[in-house]
Design an enzyme around this catalytic site. Structure first.
Site, PDB file in Angstrom:
ATOM      1  N   HIS A  76       2.205   3.265 -35.644  1.00  0.00           N
ATOM      2  CA  HIS A  76       1.731   3.641 -34.305  1.00  0.00           C
ATOM      3  C   HIS A  76       2.694   4.639 -33.699  1.00  0.00           C
ATOM      4  CE1 HIS A  76       0.877   3.032 -29.956  1.00  0.00           C
ATOM      5  NE2 HIS A  76      -0.326   2.732 -30.369  1.00  0.00           N
ATOM      6  N   PHE A  77       2.610   5.827 -33.893  1.00  0.00           N
ATOM      7  CA  PHE A  77       1.689   6.623 -34.695  1.00  0.00           C
ATOM      8  C   PHE A  77       2.493   7.315 -35.782  1.00  0.00           C
ATOM      9  CE2 PHE A  77      -0.061   6.421 -30.418  1.00  0.00           C
ATOM     10  CZ  PHE A  77      -1.365   6.039 -30.655  1.00  0.00           C
TER      11      PHE A  77
END
Length: 172
Positions: free
Chosen positions: A71-72
């Site tokens: 993420h991410f």
């Protein structure tokens, strides 16, 4: 008898996730990876902004934490929902600390405001929970406002965090 100290170590929190801290009927914290704190540094029954209870806990941040890898990709940031979940976890933990019994379930939140983020370069996240009300009847429920800080800087707040304890969560 409830283990009612002012602070708890990581080992204590892991014992809570196994149902060993507040007894077999007390609420449990989640196990890692969803356990979102490393220690509880302060718990009081009469502190906080409203004088009805206060919890402060911390999470040490390292660049290799599981959420940064997904993420991410290329833009790692701790998901805001994990900080929100940590605040719900602490409301439930406080209810167990008070002697409440049952399975903890998040019941809602009024408003959440984000004004910053947790990056892999951060060192520590601090959660502060200010209790507004604890209902101890057939349903045990805590209502609190919470805030999240990263390295001392306020990054988000949630009001009206609600957690209930249920003797039978199957019908929830």
């Amino acid at each position: 008898m409830v283990d009612k100290r002012e602070s708890y170590t990581k080992e204590d929190l892991l014992a809570s996730s196994r149902g060993e801290l507040f007894g077999p009927q007390g609420p449990q914290l989640p196990a890692p990876n969803m356990l979102m704190m490393d220690r509880v540094v302060k718990m009081t029954e009469d502190g906080g902004k409203y004088g009805k209870g206060f919890v402060e806990a911390e999470l040490d941040i390292t660049p290799d934490q599981w959420f940064f890898g997904c993420h991410f990709i290329g833009d790692p940031v701790m998901p805001g929902c994990l900080g929100l979940d940590a605040m719900w976890q602490l409301v439930g933990f406080y209810l167990g600390w008070l002697g409440g019994e049952g399975k903890g379930r998040a019941l809602g939140v009024g408003e959440v405001k984000f004004s910053g983020q947790v990056l892999p370069t951060a060192k520590k996240v601090t959660y502060r929970i200010h209790f507004k009300r604890v209902i101890n009847r057939r349903l045990v429920m805590g209502i609190a406002d919470g805030e999240v800080l990263v390295d001392g800087q306020h990054i988000y707040a949630a009001d009206e965090l609600k957690v209930g304890l249920f003797k039978d969560a199957s019908s929830f």
